[in-house]
Scaffold this active site. Sequence first.
Site, PDB file in Angstrom:
ATOM      1  N   THR A 109      -1.434  10.983   5.347  1.00  0.00           N
ATOM      2  CA  THR A 109      -1.284  12.207   5.074  1.00  0.00           C
ATOM      3  C   THR A 109      -2.186  13.764   5.055  1.00  0.00           C
ATOM      4  OG1 THR A 109       0.662  10.748   3.503  1.00  0.00           O
ATOM      5  CG2 THR A 109       0.265  13.282   3.322  1.00  0.00           C
ATOM      6  N   THR A 114       4.910   3.620   3.209  1.00  0.00           N
ATOM      7  CA  THR A 114       4.498   2.585   2.452  1.00  0.00           C
ATOM      8  C   THR A 114       4.811   1.601   3.104  1.00  0.00           C
ATOM      9  OG1 THR A 114       5.403   3.303  -0.085  1.00  0.00           O
ATOM     10  CG2 THR A 114       5.004   0.477   0.296  1.00  0.00           C
ATOM     11  N   THR A 124       2.816   9.031   2.000  1.00  0.00           N
ATOM     12  CA  THR A 124       4.062   9.759   2.998  1.00  0.00           C
ATOM     13  C   THR A 124       5.223   8.285   3.231  1.00  0.00           C
ATOM     14  OG1 THR A 124       3.448  11.079   4.225  1.00  0.00           O
ATOM     15  CG2 THR A 124       5.410  10.359   5.019  1.00  0.00           C
ATOM     16  N   ASP A 143       0.872  -0.803   0.129  1.00  0.00           N
ATOM     17  CA  ASP A 143      -0.594  -0.618  -0.114  1.00  0.00           C
ATOM     18  C   ASP A 143       0.504   0.931   0.433  1.00  0.00           C
ATOM     19  OD1 ASP A 143      -1.839   1.878   0.372  1.00  0.00           O
ATOM     20  OD2 ASP A 143      -2.081   1.740   2.478  1.00  0.00           O
ATOM     21  N   ASP A 194      -6.754   3.704  -2.849  1.00  0.00           N
ATOM     22  CA  ASP A 194      -6.423   2.902  -1.305  1.00  0.00           C
ATOM     23  C   ASP A 194      -7.499   3.542  -0.812  1.00  0.00           C
ATOM     24  OD1 ASP A 194      -5.563   6.002  -1.557  1.00  0.00           O
ATOM     25  OD2 ASP A 194      -5.467   6.288   0.848  1.00  0.00           O
ATOM     26  N   ARG A 195      -8.653   4.955  -0.937  1.00  0.00           N
ATOM     27  CA  ARG A 195      -9.688   4.279  -0.105  1.00  0.00           C
ATOM     28  C   ARG A 195     -11.173   3.981  -1.045  1.00  0.00           C
ATOM     29  NH1 ARG A 195     -10.845  10.975  -1.146  1.00  0.00           N
ATOM     30  NH2 ARG A 195     -12.189  10.226   0.405  1.00  0.00           N
TER      31      ARG A 195
END
EC number: 2.7.1.33
Length: 267
Positions: free
Chosen positions: A137, A12, A10, A6, A114-115
């Site tokens: 972030t 991983t 900022t 992922d 990601d969302r």
Amino acid sequence: MLLTIDVGNTHTVLGLFDGEDIVEHWRISTDGRRTADELAVLLQGLMGMHPLLGEDLGEGIDGIAICSTVPSVLHELREVTRRYYGDVPAVLVEPGIKTGVPILMDNPKEVGADRIINAVAAVELYGGPAIVVDFGTATTFDAVSARGEYAGGVIAPGIEISVEALGVRGAQLRKIELARPRAVIGKNTVEAMQAGIVYGFAGQVDGVVTRMARELADDPDDVTVIATGGLAPMVLGESAVIDEHEPWLTLIGLRLVYERNVSRMGG
């Protein structure tokens, strides 16, 4: 074993799954300047320390799932999978990938991968309606309908961004450690800033989630609120609305999306 990656703006986060169980995880800084070869060396070093994997990159890995909010890193990771994992099925979350979650947005392509992955995991683990609060972030709030649809969300500045902004724009302020203060009323500048961050963000979460829940469901109490992201522990103890904390929500979602797509790829 399945390697999930992922890539955030900022940090991983990498996770190693043995079946449905996450057996190892790592967090590294995201650097858009790293080449595919550099990323491969980094993965080699991390996974080489795990007893279930061998020293050769790819040994013991039988699947890879990746999502990224940084296009340059996604490009290099695509090259990593091609050059170093050529025989391993790899699922990169992008348009055309089957997630099982309809996206009810004006432009579905605008929504960060990601969302959507978080929504996939939320539906699987908790069902809908649900709200995922991801402390990264940015602090993102994502709504999942009772029918398991991605209904939309809210984006706010993240905790670290706010701390950095205070330090940069405040003439007598400086960057501080992210920690819970002794009390709400600070007795020094550092404690006052820490209180503003911790209790300010808790209040933001409670306010935004309460309003979202009213729009999302006839009975707001039916909405499950899930917290995830590296900075979630800062707010968990102070928010009144968070029901569940799942630090590996995105990695779990990647595992689910991999399983839903690998058969289509012939894996």
